[in-house]
Write a protein that holds these residues in place. Structure first.
Motif, PDB file in Angstrom:
ATOM      1  N   LEU A   1     -11.619  -7.050 -10.755  1.00 21.13           N
ATOM      2  CA  LEU A   1     -12.908  -6.374 -10.911  1.00 21.13           C
ATOM      3  C   LEU A   1     -12.869  -4.946 -10.352  1.00 21.13           C
ATOM      4  O   LEU A   1     -13.387  -4.019 -10.990  1.00 21.13           O
ATOM      5  CB  LEU A   1     -14.007  -7.181 -10.213  1.00 21.13           C
ATOM      6  N   VAL A   2     -12.261  -4.776  -9.193  1.00 20.55           N
ATOM      7  CA  VAL A   2     -12.235  -3.458  -8.569  1.00 20.55           C
ATOM      8  C   VAL A   2     -11.380  -2.486  -9.370  1.00 20.55           C
ATOM      9  O   VAL A   2     -11.742  -1.322  -9.551  1.00 20.55           O
ATOM     10  CB  VAL A   2     -11.729  -3.576  -7.120  1.00 20.55           C
ATOM     11  N   THR A   3     -10.235  -2.958  -9.870  1.00 18.45           N
ATOM     12  CA  THR A   3      -9.339  -2.068 -10.611  1.00 18.45           C
ATOM     13  C   THR A   3      -9.647  -2.037 -12.101  1.00 18.45           C
ATOM     14  O   THR A   3      -8.900  -1.437 -12.876  1.00 18.45           O
ATOM     15  CB  THR A   3      -7.882  -2.519 -10.420  1.00 18.45           C
ATOM     16  N   ARG A   4     -10.739  -2.721 -12.514  1.00 16.16           N
ATOM     17  CA  ARG A   4     -11.172  -2.731 -13.914  1.00 16.16           C
ATOM     18  C   ARG A   4     -10.073  -3.254 -14.854  1.00 16.16           C
ATOM     19  O   ARG A   4      -9.772  -2.670 -15.905  1.00 16.16           O
ATOM     20  CB  ARG A   4     -11.618  -1.335 -14.354  1.00 16.16           C
TER      21      ARG A   4
ATOM     22  N   ASN B   1       3.810   5.792  -5.572  1.00 17.54           N
ATOM     23  CA  ASN B   1       3.920   5.728  -7.025  1.00 17.54           C
ATOM     24  C   ASN B   1       2.705   6.297  -7.753  1.00 17.54           C
ATOM     25  O   ASN B   1       2.555   6.056  -8.950  1.00 17.54           O
ATOM     26  CB  ASN B   1       4.125   4.267  -7.463  1.00 17.54           C
ATOM     27  N   VAL B   2       1.855   7.038  -7.050  1.00 23.26           N
ATOM     28  CA  VAL B   2       0.761   7.727  -7.724  1.00 23.26           C
ATOM     29  C   VAL B   2       1.353   8.761  -8.677  1.00 23.26           C
ATOM     30  O   VAL B   2       2.187   9.576  -8.261  1.00 23.26           O
ATOM     31  CB  VAL B   2      -0.167   8.410  -6.697  1.00 23.26           C
ATOM     32  N   PRO B   3       0.989   8.754  -9.957  1.00 26.69           N
ATOM     33  CA  PRO B   3       1.596   9.696 -10.913  1.00 26.69           C
ATOM     34  C   PRO B   3       1.425  11.149 -10.483  1.00 26.69           C
ATOM     35  O   PRO B   3       0.385  11.547  -9.939  1.00 26.69           O
ATOM     36  CB  PRO B   3       0.840   9.405 -12.217  1.00 26.69           C
TER      37      PRO B   3
ATOM     38  N   THR C   1       0.833  -1.210   0.000  1.00 27.37           N
ATOM     39  CA  THR C   1       0.000   0.000   0.000  1.00 27.37           C
ATOM     40  C   THR C   1       0.861   1.251   0.000  1.00 27.37           C
ATOM     41  O   THR C   1       0.599   2.207  -0.744  1.00 27.37           O
ATOM     42  CB  THR C   1      -0.936   0.003   1.217  1.00 27.37           C
ATOM     43  N   ALA C   2       1.899   1.257   0.821  1.00 27.20           N
ATOM     44  CA  ALA C   2       2.792   2.419   0.869  1.00 27.20           C
ATOM     45  C   ALA C   2       3.488   2.635  -0.474  1.00 27.20           C
ATOM     46  O   ALA C   2       3.614   3.769  -0.953  1.00 27.20           O
ATOM     47  CB  ALA C   2       3.819   2.235   1.983  1.00 27.20           C
TER      48      ALA C   2
ATOM     49  N   ALA D   1      -3.581   3.622  -6.429  1.00 25.65           N
ATOM     50  CA  ALA D   1      -2.800   2.666  -5.654  1.00 25.65           C
ATOM     51  C   ALA D   1      -3.477   1.301  -5.556  1.00 25.65           C
ATOM     52  O   ALA D   1      -2.888   0.371  -4.987  1.00 25.65           O
ATOM     53  CB  ALA D   1      -2.552   3.208  -4.246  1.00 25.65           C
ATOM     54  N   ALA D   2      -4.684   1.147  -6.092  1.00 28.01           N
ATOM     55  CA  ALA D   2      -5.446  -0.099  -5.931  1.00 28.01           C
ATOM     56  C   ALA D   2      -4.712  -1.340  -6.438  1.00 28.01           C
ATOM     57  O   ALA D   2      -4.746  -2.380  -5.770  1.00 28.01           O
ATOM     58  CB  ALA D   2      -6.810   0.035  -6.615  1.00 28.01           C
TER      59      ALA D   2
END
Length: 290
Positions: free
Chosen positions: A282-285, A183-185, A177-178, A211-212
């Motif tokens: 499914l959650v992150t498509r 690494n979020v753009p 998670t961290a 981050a998912a």
């Protein structure tokens, strides 16, 4: 007066449009081929290994029973996993159910706390400097090493096993998670700043979706470690559970029962991994791989 003679204009020939060619219907074999390509190779490997096992274990001096003897010795255990004669004399279904209940509680706690702490570490450099070294040391402690402390603290088997599950599976969730938050753009953060997206909306619409994939990778690793930890813990704490069933079968010298139980353990672990991977997909498509 001269009459004007009009030459009749011939109508354009009608254009006959060819009927659209209909796609040929797929045969049953063509529809089943993709499934066969995924099922048949591992099935062939399993059958080959079973045959090799039968040959090796049937020879002189073999210490493990061959598949034919396992089927003969544990036939009732295999075909009827739902029997319940009271006490600890239960079918494998009830032992697996008891283990899964402990895993569900311990893993749920590790998921909630792990994601929350991972978000904190990923967004705060001060928290990362203070907590990351401690987490890196604690995560290397083997699961069973926590069991004596948990028994001393809780003085009961059930919460002690749940604590062992929690302390084993929480570390990959925190770390992944961290990493996902860090690494979020930068473009996502810049867009959030332009539209003045702050507070809970910023977390729900920017940080968590980005981050998912990392979060679900940590959850997928965590659920596998949870299943490993409960099997080992139940061998020591006793009671109903697949780990205790294996240990009790060893004390009774029932190797066939142990082999059947291990097969169930592997199948359940595989199912848990697939379910978590599917949930992430499914959650992150589709961003997180299945």
């Amino acid at each position: 007066m001269n009459a004007t003679v009009q030459t009749p204009v011939a109508a354009p020939p009608s254009v006959t449009r060819p009927a659209p060619s209909s796609m040929p219907a797929l045969t049953l074999g063509a529809r089943l081929r993709p499934y066969a390509e995924r099922v048949l190779p591992p099935l062939a490997v399993v059958l080959a290994l079973m045959g090799l096992w039968e040959v090796v274990a049937s020879g002189p001096g073999a210490t493990l029973p061959p598949p034919s003897k396992v089927w003969a010795d544990a036939h009732d255990l295999i075909v009827d996993p739902f029997f319940d004669r009271g006490g600890l004399d239960k079918g494998l279904f009830w032992h697996l159910l008891a283990s899964l209940q402990r895993v569900a509680v311990g893993f749920a706690l590790s998921a909630v706390i792990g994601i929350a702490v991972g978000l904190l570490i990923g967004t705060s450099k001060l928290a990362m400097r203070g907590l990351d070294p401690i987490f890196q040391v604690l995560r290397t402690v083997p699961p069973l090493a926590w069991l004596p402390l948990s028994l001393a603290a809780f003085r009961e088997a059930q919460p002690s096993a749940i604590f062992v599950i929690f302390i084993t599976s929480v570390w990959p969730i925190i770390i992944n998670t961290a990493v996902g938050v860090r690494n979020v753009p930068a473009d996502y953060r810049n867009v959030a700043a332009v539209i003045r997206l702050r507070g809970p909306a910023y977390w729900w619409r920017i940080i968590l979706p980005a981050a998912a994939p990392y979060i679900f990778t940590g959850l997928r690793i965590g659920v596998g470690l949870s299943w490993l930890a409960i099997i080992a813990a139940e061998m020591l704490i006793g009671g109903v559970g697949i780990g205790f069933f294996i240990w009790d079968a060893w004390n009774s010298s029932n190797l066939s029962d142990i082999i059947v139980a291990l097969a169930y353990v592997g199948l359940v672990g595989f199912a848990l991994d697939r379910l978590m991977a599917l949930a992430g997909h499914l959650v992150t498509r589709g961003t997180a791989t299945v």
